[in-house]
Scaffold this active site. Sequence first.
Site, PDB file in Angstrom:
ATOM      1  N   THR A 122       0.823  -1.208   0.000  1.00  0.00           N
ATOM      2  CA  THR A 122       0.000   0.000   0.000  1.00  0.00           C
ATOM      3  C   THR A 122       0.855   1.256   0.000  1.00  0.00           C
ATOM      4  O   THR A 122       0.427   2.309  -0.488  1.00  0.00           O
ATOM      5  CB  THR A 122      -0.956  -0.015   1.204  1.00  0.00           C
ATOM      6  OG1 THR A 122      -1.646  -1.269   1.229  1.00  0.00           O
ATOM      7  CG2 THR A 122      -1.966   1.111   1.142  1.00  0.00           C
TER       8      THR A 122
ATOM      9  N   TYR B  67       4.620 -12.574   4.806  1.00  0.00           N
ATOM     10  CA  TYR B  67       3.517 -11.962   4.058  1.00  0.00           C
ATOM     11  C   TYR B  67       3.140 -12.891   2.914  1.00  0.00           C
ATOM     12  O   TYR B  67       3.907 -13.063   1.964  1.00  0.00           O
ATOM     13  CB  TYR B  67       3.962 -10.587   3.554  1.00  0.00           C
ATOM     14  CG  TYR B  67       2.933  -9.785   2.786  1.00  0.00           C
ATOM     15  CD1 TYR B  67       1.586 -10.137   2.753  1.00  0.00           C
ATOM     16  CD2 TYR B  67       3.325  -8.636   2.100  1.00  0.00           C
ATOM     17  CE1 TYR B  67       0.664  -9.386   2.047  1.00  0.00           C
ATOM     18  CE2 TYR B  67       2.404  -7.871   1.392  1.00  0.00           C
ATOM     19  CZ  TYR B  67       1.081  -8.255   1.364  1.00  0.00           C
ATOM     20  OH  TYR B  67       0.172  -7.506   0.658  1.00  0.00           O
TER      21      TYR B  67
ATOM     22  N   LYS C 217       1.041 -12.575   7.804  1.00  0.00           N
ATOM     23  CA  LYS C 217      -0.033 -11.765   7.232  1.00  0.00           C
ATOM     24  C   LYS C 217      -0.643 -12.600   6.122  1.00  0.00           C
ATOM     25  O   LYS C 217      -0.013 -12.856   5.097  1.00  0.00           O
ATOM     26  CB  LYS C 217       0.504 -10.442   6.678  1.00  0.00           C
ATOM     27  CG  LYS C 217      -0.571  -9.601   5.983  1.00  0.00           C
ATOM     28  CD  LYS C 217       0.009  -8.356   5.324  1.00  0.00           C
ATOM     29  CE  LYS C 217      -1.075  -7.593   4.565  1.00  0.00           C
ATOM     30  NZ  LYS C 217      -0.537  -6.413   3.850  1.00  0.00           N
TER      31      LYS C 217
ATOM     32  N   ILE D 203      -3.639  -6.293   9.162  1.00  0.00           N
ATOM     33  CA  ILE D 203      -2.808  -5.261   8.542  1.00  0.00           C
ATOM     34  C   ILE D 203      -3.678  -4.668   7.450  1.00  0.00           C
ATOM     35  O   ILE D 203      -3.957  -5.306   6.445  1.00  0.00           O
ATOM     36  CB  ILE D 203      -1.484  -5.837   8.025  1.00  0.00           C
ATOM     37  CG1 ILE D 203      -0.676  -6.381   9.215  1.00  0.00           C
ATOM     38  CG2 ILE D 203      -0.688  -4.763   7.272  1.00  0.00           C
ATOM     39  CD1 ILE D 203       0.636  -7.041   8.842  1.00  0.00           C
TER      40      ILE D 203
END
Length: 293
Positions: free
Chosen positions: A46, A134, A162, A204
């Site tokens: 992001t 992740y 995540k 997250i």
Amino acid sequence: MSIFKGSAVALITPFTQDGVNFDELKKLLEWHIKNKTDAIVICGTTGEASTMSLNERKETIKYTVETVNKRIPVIAGTGSNNTKSSVEMSIWAEKIGVDGVLVITPYYNKTTQKGLIEHFKSINDNINIPIILYNVPGRTGLNILPETLYAMRDLKNICAIKEASGNISQIAKIKALCRDRFDIYSGNDDQIVPILSLGGSGVISVLANIIPQTVHDMCFSYFQGKTTDALNLQLDTLSLTNSLFIETNPIPIKTAMNLLNFNAGPLRLPLCSMDEKNLNTLKTDLKGYGLIK
């Protein structure tokens, strides 16, 4: 070795036409601390880390660590598809004081499940701060299997994952295999409560860029046993969440922030402005949630 519980914002990086807008970054960090964000994730997907230079990433991470000053945890995106670079960036991040690192699976060159273990072990063995893996196969083309995560249970610095696979069955299997060895954080804003119900530790969040208090409240309502309240917050934000992913993240969230009078600045190519029809959908949902008139 848990890093945080609740809502970590996957923070956008505010840009000028030729660099990072550090004045706006400071405002965003202070706003998030004031509005109950539980941790900051900087220079992730992001945050457009993939279109930032190495110096920009380092300056942004260092500035964030110094500004936040241990008030809440700061987690830096340090992963890449190059193991040596990932190790070096993670070592550097530890030295400048981050509280943890977020490390994506290698992409494009991908590797095997065995290669994944060796990649993450190399990072684990060179630092002494918490590591969040992740898993986002939709972007990387590579999925961390539950059995692979279980095989990394003795790597002491790997504390969490995540999970952005979108596969609830896979997340249930992770929990069944690993129990409480790893924190599980939702990587999808439309699956926060479902993942909490499987023993997850939080999210997250992209959505937290614009409604941080709500995302925090969703998590802590669930933790406090107010599961109906948490579910209602999940459902109430669903349409807005869908609009934030109507095009490739972070195109809609950065557009939304500019509409909300944050100085988020431009996107960097190859990310581009929104299609008019999608932009109108986003505006409708922002209005429906009472964020713009």
